[in-house]
Scaffold this motif. Structure first.
Motif, PDB file in Angstrom:
ATOM      1  N   GLU A   1       0.826  -1.215   0.000  1.00 51.34           N
ATOM      2  CA  GLU A   1       0.000   0.000   0.000  1.00 51.34           C
ATOM      3  C   GLU A   1       0.858   1.261   0.000  1.00 51.34           C
ATOM      4  N   ARG A   2       1.906   1.268   0.783  1.00 50.19           N
ATOM      5  CA  ARG A   2       2.811   2.435   0.803  1.00 50.19           C
ATOM      6  C   ARG A   2       3.505   2.609  -0.540  1.00 50.19           C
ATOM      7  N   TRP A   3       3.897   1.490  -1.135  1.00 52.17           N
ATOM      8  CA  TRP A   3       4.564   1.534  -2.441  1.00 52.17           C
ATOM      9  C   TRP A   3       3.611   2.089  -3.496  1.00 52.17           C
ATOM     10  N   LEU A   4       2.382   1.611  -3.488  1.00 53.38           N
ATOM     11  CA  LEU A   4       1.396   2.127  -4.440  1.00 53.38           C
ATOM     12  C   LEU A   4       1.141   3.611  -4.232  1.00 53.38           C
ATOM     13  N   GLU A   5       1.081   4.044  -2.984  1.00 55.42           N
ATOM     14  CA  GLU A   5       0.900   5.476  -2.709  1.00 55.42           C
ATOM     15  C   GLU A   5       2.038   6.301  -3.312  1.00 55.42           C
ATOM     16  N   GLU A   6       3.258   5.800  -3.187  1.00 54.67           N
ATOM     17  CA  GLU A   6       4.416   6.490  -3.775  1.00 54.67           C
ATOM     18  C   GLU A   6       4.321   6.520  -5.302  1.00 54.67           C
TER      19      GLU A   6
ATOM     20  N   SER B   1      11.642   4.626 -11.928  1.00 51.60           N
ATOM     21  CA  SER B   1      11.854   5.160 -10.575  1.00 51.60           C
ATOM     22  C   SER B   1      10.994   4.486  -9.519  1.00 51.60           C
ATOM     23  N   PHE B   2       9.855   3.932  -9.925  1.00 53.23           N
ATOM     24  CA  PHE B   2       8.960   3.319  -8.940  1.00 53.23           C
ATOM     25  C   PHE B   2       9.633   2.165  -8.193  1.00 53.23           C
TER      26      PHE B   2
ATOM     27  N   LYS C   1      -6.433   5.717  -7.749  1.00 53.43           N
ATOM     28  CA  LYS C   1      -6.676   5.194  -6.397  1.00 53.43           C
ATOM     29  C   LYS C   1      -8.132   4.783  -6.218  1.00 53.43           C
ATOM     30  N   ARG C   2      -9.038   5.622  -6.709  1.00 51.16           N
ATOM     31  CA  ARG C   2     -10.462   5.445  -6.440  1.00 51.16           C
ATOM     32  C   ARG C   2     -11.092   4.329  -7.271  1.00 51.16           C
ATOM     33  N   GLN C   3     -10.776   4.285  -8.551  1.00 46.94           N
ATOM     34  CA  GLN C   3     -11.429   3.344  -9.473  1.00 46.94           C
ATOM     35  C   GLN C   3     -10.739   1.978  -9.410  1.00 46.94           C
TER      36      GLN C   3
ATOM     37  N   TYR D   1       1.542   6.303  -7.123  1.00 51.93           N
ATOM     38  CA  TYR D   1       0.438   7.198  -7.485  1.00 51.93           C
ATOM     39  C   TYR D   1       0.829   8.666  -7.344  1.00 51.93           C
ATOM     40  N   ALA D   2       1.636   8.972  -6.341  1.00 53.86           N
ATOM     41  CA  ALA D   2       2.031  10.358  -6.089  1.00 53.86           C
ATOM     42  C   ALA D   2       2.844  10.941  -7.242  1.00 53.86           C
ATOM     43  N   ALA D   3       3.434  10.085  -8.072  1.00 52.36           N
ATOM     44  CA  ALA D   3       4.216  10.566  -9.215  1.00 52.36           C
ATOM     45  C   ALA D   3       3.317  11.069 -10.349  1.00 52.36           C
ATOM     46  N   TYR D   4       2.036  10.746 -10.278  1.00 51.44           N
ATOM     47  CA  TYR D   4       1.078  11.183 -11.304  1.00 51.44           C
ATOM     48  C   TYR D   4       0.471  12.528 -10.910  1.00 51.44           C
ATOM     49  N   PRO D   5      -0.060  13.269 -11.887  1.00 49.69           N
ATOM     50  CA  PRO D   5      -0.794  14.501 -11.546  1.00 49.69           C
ATOM     51  C   PRO D   5      -1.959  14.168 -10.607  1.00 49.69           C
ATOM     52  N   GLU D   6      -2.364  15.136  -9.810  1.00 52.03           N
ATOM     53  CA  GLU D   6      -3.365  14.925  -8.754  1.00 52.03           C
ATOM     54  C   GLU D   6      -4.659  14.302  -9.282  1.00 52.03           C
ATOM     55  N   ASN D   7      -5.197  14.820 -10.384  1.00 55.04           N
ATOM     56  CA  ASN D   7      -6.470  14.295 -10.889  1.00 55.04           C
ATOM     57  C   ASN D   7      -6.328  12.846 -11.369  1.00 55.04           C
ATOM     58  N   VAL D   8      -5.212  12.511 -11.978  1.00 48.50           N
ATOM     59  CA  VAL D   8      -4.959  11.139 -12.433  1.00 48.50           C
ATOM     60  C   VAL D   8      -4.750  10.236 -11.219  1.00 48.50           C
TER      61      VAL D   8
END
Length: 181
Positions: free
Chosen positions: A16-21, A92-93, A35-37, A23-30
């Motif tokens: 979960e922490r890895w996925l958060e990192e 980088s991920f 995360k949601r869908q 996801y954080a590399a993407y623009p906020e709306n993406v």
């Protein structure tokens, strides 16, 4: 307790922490959409990231070879090759996981036996990064090959029209087909 045992115990948190990192590399709306869908058809990128990250971590915990991890890594890298201009951004991920694992091992810092295991784990991450770079390079080559073939088809179509039409109409069509990026 060995490193694989600790990682198994903390696998869900690490993933979960890895996925958060990631996801954080993407623009906020993406990022919020990914995360949601959760539906894999409505959000194939998020699905590939979730599935791939969990599988890569499993391979690292259980023991791995390049063939066992390649498929899941390819799914993520194909997406990143389309999205990222730089190879360093695309792979980088993998580096994010190194920092997350180190943070999760703080409670075990007194265990001197973990240091060689952690070094081995980080060596595996470095090998995965190199494998990811190879996959990225092949994906980018394919993208460029597809672009060149598209240009060839367009030029061929224009040449056929040129052979069958007057010069003014060809020039008009060529100027309409030029797309400078």
């Amino acid at each position: 307790m060995t490193l694989p045992e600790i990682l198994k115990k903390k696998k869900e948190t690490i993933t979960e922490r890895w996925l958060e990192e990631i996801y954080a590399a993407y623009p906020e709306n993406v990022s919020s959409f990914i995360k949601r869908q959760k539906d894999q058809f409505a959000n194939p990128v998020g699905h590939a990231l979730r599935k791939g990250a969990a599988a890569i971590l499993d391979c690292l915990i259980e023991g791995w070879d390049a063939d066992s991890i390649r498929g899941d890594l390819e799914e993520i890298i194909k997406i990143r090759a389309l999205q990222c201009a730089l190879p360093s951004q695309a792979v980088s991920f993998i580096h994010f996981l190194k920092n997350i694992v180190r943070t999760e091992l703080v409670d075990y810092s007194h265990n001197q036996e973990l240091y060689p295991q952690l070094t081995e784990f980080e060596d595996k991450l470095a090998q995965i990064t190199l494998l990811a770079f190879d996959i990225y390079t092949k994906c980018r080559e394919k993208i460029y090959e597809l672009r060149v073939n598209e240009v060839k088809r367009n030029v061929s179509a224009i040449m056929r029209k040129f052979n069958n039409a007057d010069t003014d109409s060809v020039v008009e069509q060529i100027s309409g087909n030029i797309n400078i990026e």
